[in-house]
Design a protein around this motif. Structure first.
Motif, mmCIF file in Angstrom:
data_model
loop_
_atom_site.group_PDB
_atom_site.id
_atom_site.type_symbol
_atom_site.label_atom_id
_atom_site.label_comp_id
_atom_site.label_asym_id
_atom_site.label_seq_id
_atom_site.Cartn_x
_atom_site.Cartn_y
_atom_site.Cartn_z
ATOM 1 N N GLY A 1 44.778 38.071 17.674
ATOM 2 C CA GLY A 1 44.864 36.708 17.174
ATOM 3 C C GLY A 1 45.599 35.736 18.074
ATOM 4 O O GLY A 1 45.881 34.614 17.660
ATOM 5 N N GLN A 2 45.911 36.140 19.293
ATOM 6 C CA GLN A 2 46.654 35.277 20.205
ATOM 7 C C GLN A 2 45.698 34.579 21.177
ATOM 8 O O GLN A 2 44.774 35.211 21.702
ATOM 9 N N PRO A 3 45.925 33.285 21.460
ATOM 10 C CA PRO A 3 45.056 32.581 22.418
ATOM 11 C C PRO A 3 45.401 32.865 23.870
ATOM 12 O O PRO A 3 44.552 32.741 24.750
ATOM 13 N N ASN A 4 46.638 33.252 24.147
ATOM 14 C CA ASN A 4 47.093 33.433 25.532
ATOM 15 C C ASN A 4 47.121 34.913 25.913
ATOM 16 O O ASN A 4 48.136 35.452 26.345
ATOM 17 N N VAL A 5 45.973 35.586 25.743
ATOM 18 C CA VAL A 5 45.873 37.012 26.025
ATOM 19 C C VAL A 5 46.181 37.310 27.493
ATOM 20 O O VAL A 5 46.855 38.297 27.816
ATOM 21 N N ALA A 6 45.690 36.459 28.392
ATOM 22 C CA ALA A 6 45.849 36.724 29.823
ATOM 23 C C ALA A 6 47.320 36.775 30.227
ATOM 24 O O ALA A 6 47.743 37.684 30.954
ATOM 25 N N SER A 7 48.109 35.823 29.775
ATOM 26 C CA SER A 7 49.524 35.799 30.163
ATOM 27 C C SER A 7 50.300 36.942 29.509
ATOM 28 O O SER A 7 51.238 37.486 30.108
ATOM 29 N N ILE A 8 49.923 37.332 28.278
ATOM 30 C CA ILE A 8 50.571 38.466 27.617
ATOM 31 C C ILE A 8 50.288 39.756 28.382
ATOM 32 O O ILE A 8 51.180 40.571 28.619
ATOM 33 N N ALA A 9 49.033 39.929 28.793
ATOM 34 C CA ALA A 9 48.662 41.119 29.563
ATOM 35 C C ALA A 9 49.377 41.148 30.906
ATOM 36 O O ALA A 9 49.844 42.206 31.352
ATOM 37 N N ALA A 10 49.470 39.992 31.560
ATOM 38 C CA ALA A 10 50.153 39.923 32.854
ATOM 39 C C ALA A 10 51.627 40.262 32.712
ATOM 40 O O ALA A 10 52.207 40.952 33.560
ATOM 41 N N ALA A 11 52.250 39.772 31.644
ATOM 42 C CA ALA A 11 53.664 40.072 31.419
ATOM 43 C C ALA A 11 53.877 41.566 31.196
ATOM 44 O O ALA A 11 54.910 42.126 31.592
ATOM 45 N N ALA A 12 52.894 42.231 30.591
ATOM 46 C CA ALA A 12 53.023 43.663 30.313
ATOM 47 C C ALA A 12 53.048 44.487 31.589
ATOM 48 O O ALA A 12 53.778 45.481 31.688
ATOM 49 N N TRP B 1 57.040 36.841 36.222
ATOM 50 C CA TRP B 1 56.493 36.200 37.429
ATOM 51 C C TRP B 1 54.969 36.311 37.464
ATOM 52 O O TRP B 1 54.280 35.352 37.832
ATOM 53 N N LEU B 2 54.431 37.468 37.061
ATOM 54 C CA LEU B 2 52.979 37.633 37.059
ATOM 55 C C LEU B 2 52.348 36.812 35.934
ATOM 56 O O LEU B 2 51.264 36.249 36.100
ATOM 57 N N SER B 3 53.045 36.716 34.815
ATOM 58 C CA SER B 3 52.552 35.879 33.718
ATOM 59 C C SER B 3 52.474 34.420 34.153
ATOM 60 O O SER B 3 51.482 33.730 33.867
ATOM 61 N N GLY B 4 53.490 33.948 34.861
ATOM 62 C CA GLY B 4 53.463 32.578 35.371
ATOM 63 C C GLY B 4 52.365 32.369 36.387
ATOM 64 O O GLY B 4 51.704 31.316 36.410
ATOM 65 N N LEU B 5 52.123 33.384 37.220
ATOM 66 C CA LEU B 5 51.055 33.293 38.220
ATOM 67 C C LEU B 5 49.691 33.205 37.547
ATOM 68 O O LEU B 5 48.818 32.438 37.980
ATOM 69 N N VAL B 6 49.512 33.959 36.472
ATOM 70 C CA VAL B 6 48.253 33.915 35.728
ATOM 71 C C VAL B 6 48.046 32.534 35.109
ATOM 72 O O VAL B 6 46.943 31.973 35.158
ATOM 73 N N ARG B 7 49.098 31.984 34.531
ATOM 74 C CA ARG B 7 48.992 30.640 33.934
ATOM 75 C C ARG B 7 48.596 29.612 34.995
ATOM 76 O O ARG B 7 47.733 28.752 34.766
ATOM 77 N N PHE B 8 49.228 29.685 36.158
ATOM 78 C CA PHE B 8 48.908 28.750 37.233
ATOM 79 C C PHE B 8 47.469 28.945 37.708
ATOM 80 O O PHE B 8 46.759 27.970 37.993
ATOM 81 N N THR B 9 47.017 30.196 37.784
ATOM 82 C CA THR B 9 45.644 30.483 38.219
ATOM 83 C C THR B 9 44.641 29.913 37.225
ATOM 84 O O THR B 9 43.588 29.399 37.624
ATOM 85 N N ILE B 10 44.947 30.015 35.934
ATOM 86 C CA ILE B 10 44.056 29.450 34.913
ATOM 87 C C ILE B 10 43.940 27.939 35.089
ATOM 88 O O ILE B 10 42.840 27.369 35.016
ATOM 89 N N ILE B 11 45.064 27.279 35.339
ATOM 90 C CA ILE B 11 45.042 25.831 35.573
ATOM 91 C C ILE B 11 44.200 25.513 36.806
ATOM 92 O O ILE B 11 43.372 24.589 36.806
#
Length: 325
Positions: free
Chosen positions: A147-158, A163-173
């Protein structure tokens, strides 16, 4: 939050992209190529880190071959409708495969480069999509992404931490910005070609960069940004572009009656067309329930386009507007 909300930022991105394209196709394409290169590099970093440098303990999801994964197959019609309806997001990821056709008139050696770019882009997108989605599904725990919209950043953080979660967010932008560049490059060329074919006003016939069409495309895009949320726009685009892609593919049969000299379709092309059209039809049918509002918006878009097209033909036949071809 505050005055710098997403719609405002999106409108500024569209405005900046418009300026690049107005400066000429060389400026626009160089900026587009640079952004795409940066995006692909960041995606490669994310994929390599997830598969080669993250520890096995970081992967909290259930592997697909696990015995506990029994029951993954949809067990009811409603479950199938939800699954197939969600495929509109996947379809949106692949809709750029045909964009090279729109700029063929300005491409070097289009007979070779346009088909090659379509093949290469489709293969690259497929590989990246499968590799990333395996990480998104199996790196985080199922509970953390349900039920979460930000699956990519959650997976990256795992698998990589903040730092990887932030990189994923920037890549999405960055991916969103590259989409803006691509559509402001391709869309106006469609207007110009339609004008050359006599189904759009001849004022869109411009040599070089189609500046008027670019400005109109940018204006319509900014209106759309303030008219709906990002997810609503993406759902609408996924359905509308899927339907347009299906109509374009379907026209390969129809065009045989209009162009007798066209090469006949080979058997594997016909099979591919049937599979593609069947999948798209299933997605559109399921979306009636899963994306009802966006489905209605898609129908209204086609209806409005049909009304304008028929009106244009009637006015032209009566001599109220001058033929453009």
């Amino acid at each position: 939050s505050g005055p710098w909300n997403m719609s405002t930022v999106a409108a500024l991105v569209i405005a900046a992209t418009t300026i690049c394209h107005l400066l000429g196709i060389s400026v626009g394409t160089r900026a587009q190529n640079a952004i795409v290169a940066a995006k692909l590099l960041l995606l490669a970093v994310i994929i390599v880190w997830a598969y080669l440098f993250s520890s096995a303990d970081a992967w909290q999801g259930t592997p697909p071959q696990s015995e506990s994964n029994i029951g993954w197959w949809p067990e009811s019609l409603d479950a199938w409708v939800v699954l197939v309806g969600s495929m509109s997001w996947i379809a949106l990821s692949y809709t750029g495969f045909n964009a090279a056709v729109y700029v063929a008139g300005e491409a070097r050696n289009p007979r070779r480069n346009v088909p090659a770019s379509m093949w290469l882009a489709t293969l690259v997108v497929t590989a990246i999509y499968l590799l990333l989605n395996y990480v998104f599904v199996y790196a985080p725990s199922a509970e953390s992404i349900a039920g979460q919209p930000n699956v990519a950043s959650i997976a990256a953080a795992a698998v990589g931490g903040d730092w990887l979660s932030g990189l994923v967010r920037f890549t999405i932008i960055l991916a969103m910005v590259s989409s803006v560049f691509a559509m402001l490059l391709a869309g106006p060329r469609v207007y110009r070609k339609m004008a050359e074919d006599g189904v759009m006003p001849k004022l869109f016939r411009e040599d070089g960069s189609p500046k008027l069409a670019i400005l109109i495309q940018a204006g319509l895009s900014i209106i759309a940004v303030f008219a709906a949320t990002l997810l609503e726009l993406m759902g609408y685009l996924g359905l509308t572009l899927s339907a347009c892609g299906a109509l374009a593919v379907l026209s390969l049969w129809w065009i045989r009656s209009r162009l007798p000299d066209a090469h006949p379709l080979r058997w594997w092309e016909t099979v591919s067309m049937v599979i593609y059209l069947s999948i798209t039809a299933a997605i559109l049918a399921a979306s009636w329930k899963t994306h009802h509002d966006q489905f209605i918006a898609m129908l209204l878009t086609f209806a409005l386009g049909g009304i304008v097209y028929v009106s244009w033909i009637v006015l032209e036949s009566r001599g109220w507007i001058r033929k453009t071809v």
